[in-house]
Design a protein around this motif. Structure first.
Motif, mmCIF file in Angstrom:
data_model
loop_
_atom_site.group_PDB
_atom_site.id
_atom_site.type_symbol
_atom_site.label_atom_id
_atom_site.label_comp_id
_atom_site.label_asym_id
_atom_site.label_seq_id
_atom_site.Cartn_x
_atom_site.Cartn_y
_atom_site.Cartn_z
ATOM 1 N N TYR A 8 0.833 -1.204 0.000
ATOM 2 C CA TYR A 8 0.000 0.000 0.000
ATOM 3 C C TYR A 8 0.868 1.255 0.000
ATOM 4 C CZ TYR A 8 -3.727 3.207 1.262
ATOM 5 O OH TYR A 8 -4.627 4.241 1.269
ATOM 6 N N VAL A 9 1.946 1.210 0.767
ATOM 7 C CA VAL A 9 2.908 2.313 0.787
ATOM 8 C C VAL A 9 4.324 1.755 0.803
ATOM 9 C CG1 VAL A 9 1.418 3.993 1.946
ATOM 10 C CG2 VAL A 9 2.929 2.564 3.305
ATOM 11 N N ILE A 10 5.246 2.562 0.311
ATOM 12 C CA ILE A 10 6.667 2.252 0.349
ATOM 13 C C ILE A 10 7.330 3.417 1.073
ATOM 14 C CG2 ILE A 10 8.739 1.895 -1.034
ATOM 15 C CD1 ILE A 10 6.792 0.941 -3.305
ATOM 16 N N VAL A 31 10.456 9.379 3.388
ATOM 17 C CA VAL A 31 9.686 9.699 2.189
ATOM 18 C C VAL A 31 8.725 8.533 1.960
ATOM 19 C CG1 VAL A 31 9.804 10.160 -0.284
ATOM 20 C CG2 VAL A 31 11.611 11.002 1.239
ATOM 21 N N VAL A 32 7.450 8.843 1.819
ATOM 22 C CA VAL A 32 6.425 7.822 1.653
ATOM 23 C C VAL A 32 5.835 7.940 0.253
ATOM 24 C CG1 VAL A 32 4.223 6.946 2.529
ATOM 25 C CG2 VAL A 32 5.877 7.942 4.116
ATOM 26 N N VAL A 33 5.853 6.832 -0.461
ATOM 27 C CA VAL A 33 5.228 6.764 -1.789
ATOM 28 C C VAL A 33 4.123 5.724 -1.692
ATOM 29 C CG1 VAL A 33 5.560 6.154 -4.208
ATOM 30 C CG2 VAL A 33 7.352 7.389 -2.976
ATOM 31 N N SER A 34 2.956 6.054 -2.174
ATOM 32 C CA SER A 34 1.838 5.120 -2.149
ATOM 33 C C SER A 34 1.527 4.629 -3.557
ATOM 34 C CB SER A 34 0.595 5.792 -1.557
ATOM 35 O OG SER A 34 -0.516 4.914 -1.680
ATOM 36 N N PRO A 35 1.912 3.380 -3.885
ATOM 37 C CA PRO A 35 1.510 2.837 -5.188
ATOM 38 C C PRO A 35 -0.006 2.885 -5.367
ATOM 39 C CG PRO A 35 3.182 1.444 -4.220
ATOM 40 C CD PRO A 35 2.780 2.452 -3.171
ATOM 41 N N TRP A 36 -0.746 2.710 -4.276
ATOM 42 C CA TRP A 36 -2.211 2.753 -4.331
ATOM 43 C C TRP A 36 -2.678 4.083 -4.943
ATOM 44 C CZ3 TRP A 36 -6.050 -0.687 -2.963
ATOM 45 C CH2 TRP A 36 -7.340 -0.172 -2.917
ATOM 46 N N VAL A 37 -2.107 5.176 -4.473
ATOM 47 C CA VAL A 37 -2.488 6.504 -4.973
ATOM 48 C C VAL A 37 -1.863 6.749 -6.352
ATOM 49 C CG1 VAL A 37 -2.310 8.985 -4.536
ATOM 50 C CG2 VAL A 37 -2.803 7.420 -2.643
ATOM 51 N N LEU A 38 -0.588 6.454 -6.492
ATOM 52 C CA LEU A 38 0.118 6.664 -7.753
ATOM 53 C C LEU A 38 -0.551 5.926 -8.904
ATOM 54 C CD1 LEU A 38 2.595 7.765 -9.280
ATOM 55 C CD2 LEU A 38 3.802 5.673 -8.585
ATOM 56 N N HIS A 39 -0.979 4.696 -8.677
ATOM 57 C CA HIS A 39 -1.593 3.887 -9.742
ATOM 58 C C HIS A 39 -2.984 4.368 -10.129
ATOM 59 C CE1 HIS A 39 1.130 0.184 -8.704
ATOM 60 N NE2 HIS A 39 1.809 1.233 -9.134
ATOM 61 N N ARG A 40 -3.525 5.315 -9.379
ATOM 62 C CA ARG A 40 -4.840 5.902 -9.698
ATOM 63 C C ARG A 40 -4.728 7.390 -10.055
ATOM 64 N NH1 ARG A 40 -5.684 1.772 -6.321
ATOM 65 N NH2 ARG A 40 -7.679 0.700 -6.350
ATOM 66 N N ILE A 114 -2.767 -2.411 5.393
ATOM 67 C CA ILE A 114 -1.952 -2.794 6.547
ATOM 68 C C ILE A 114 -0.521 -2.550 6.049
ATOM 69 C CG2 ILE A 114 -1.469 -4.592 8.237
ATOM 70 C CD1 ILE A 114 -4.426 -4.440 8.279
ATOM 71 N N VAL A 115 0.347 -3.526 6.075
ATOM 72 C CA VAL A 115 1.635 -3.396 5.401
ATOM 73 C C VAL A 115 1.429 -3.738 3.934
ATOM 74 C CG1 VAL A 115 3.969 -4.332 5.225
ATOM 75 C CG2 VAL A 115 2.960 -3.886 7.467
ATOM 76 N N THR A 116 0.665 -4.800 3.713
ATOM 77 C CA THR A 116 0.272 -5.162 2.351
ATOM 78 C C THR A 116 -1.209 -4.861 2.197
ATOM 79 O OG1 THR A 116 -0.199 -7.429 3.054
ATOM 80 C CG2 THR A 116 2.006 -6.990 2.157
ATOM 81 N N THR A 117 -1.671 -4.754 0.960
ATOM 82 C CA THR A 117 -3.090 -4.527 0.705
ATOM 83 C C THR A 117 -3.823 -5.846 0.907
ATOM 84 O OG1 THR A 117 -2.448 -2.879 -0.940
ATOM 85 C CG2 THR A 117 -4.732 -3.612 -0.963
ATOM 86 N N GLN A 118 -4.847 -5.832 1.775
ATOM 87 C CA GLN A 118 -5.567 -7.048 2.109
ATOM 88 C C GLN A 118 -7.066 -6.796 2.038
ATOM 89 O OE1 GLN A 118 -4.265 -8.514 5.939
ATOM 90 N NE2 GLN A 118 -2.181 -7.829 5.566
ATOM 91 N N PRO A 119 -7.871 -7.860 1.836
ATOM 92 C CA PRO A 119 -9.328 -7.685 1.887
ATOM 93 C C PRO A 119 -9.791 -7.531 3.331
ATOM 94 C CG PRO A 119 -8.782 -9.988 1.508
ATOM 95 C CD PRO A 119 -7.485 -9.224 1.499
ATOM 96 N N ASP A 120 -10.905 -6.836 3.534
ATOM 97 C CA ASP A 120 -11.419 -6.646 4.890
ATOM 98 C C ASP A 120 -12.049 -7.917 5.463
ATOM 99 O OD1 ASP A 120 -13.694 -6.640 3.281
ATOM 100 O OD2 ASP A 120 -14.633 -4.948 4.298
#
Length: 132
Positions: A8-10, A31-40, A114-120
């Protein structure tokens, strides 16, 4: 991988001074990069919320180098990235060849960072054998 990246973040610590988008970065700053946000990102992707595998097919316009990084990038890229992609391709191709997959619940599945993207919750699926 684009809409639901594994990380979710790096987070990285800056090793030397820099400037990012007009913000000064000092050594040791996180420095925080969010692939979740970047990919959208609407400036980086046409129709960013759409699932469109065609955008990665041969002949499609190339994706900007730093617009897609589900496993990170550079010297600290995920060591298991190639294995994960190979494993996912093999498992999914075998599953789809042998089964029709149906979601067995109408309850929406929401991603949780969480650390990785997971289903609820664990979404129940039905595997229906394909004709032999």
């Amino acid at each position: 991988m684009r809409l639901y990246p594994p990380a979710y973040v790096i987070v990285r610590a800056a090793r030397e001074p820099d400037e990012v988008a007009g913000v000064r970065v000092r050594p040791g700053d996180l420095v925080v990069v969010s692939p979740w946000v970047l990919h959208r990102h609407r400036r980086r992707w046409a129709d960013p919320d759409a699932f469109d595998p065609e955008r990665f097919m041969p002949g499609a316009p190339p994706v900007s180098r730093y617009a897609y990084l589900p496993f990170g990038v550079g010297p600290r890229v995920c060591i298991g990235a190639h294995f994960a992609l190979a494993e996912a391709t093999l498992v999914l191709s075998r599953l789809l060849k042998n089964f029709r997959i149906e979601l067995a619940s109408q309850q929406p599945v929401m991603p949780v960072a969480i650390v990785t993207t997971q289903p609820d919750h664990q979404p129940p699926f039905r595997l229906l054998p394909r004709g032999v």
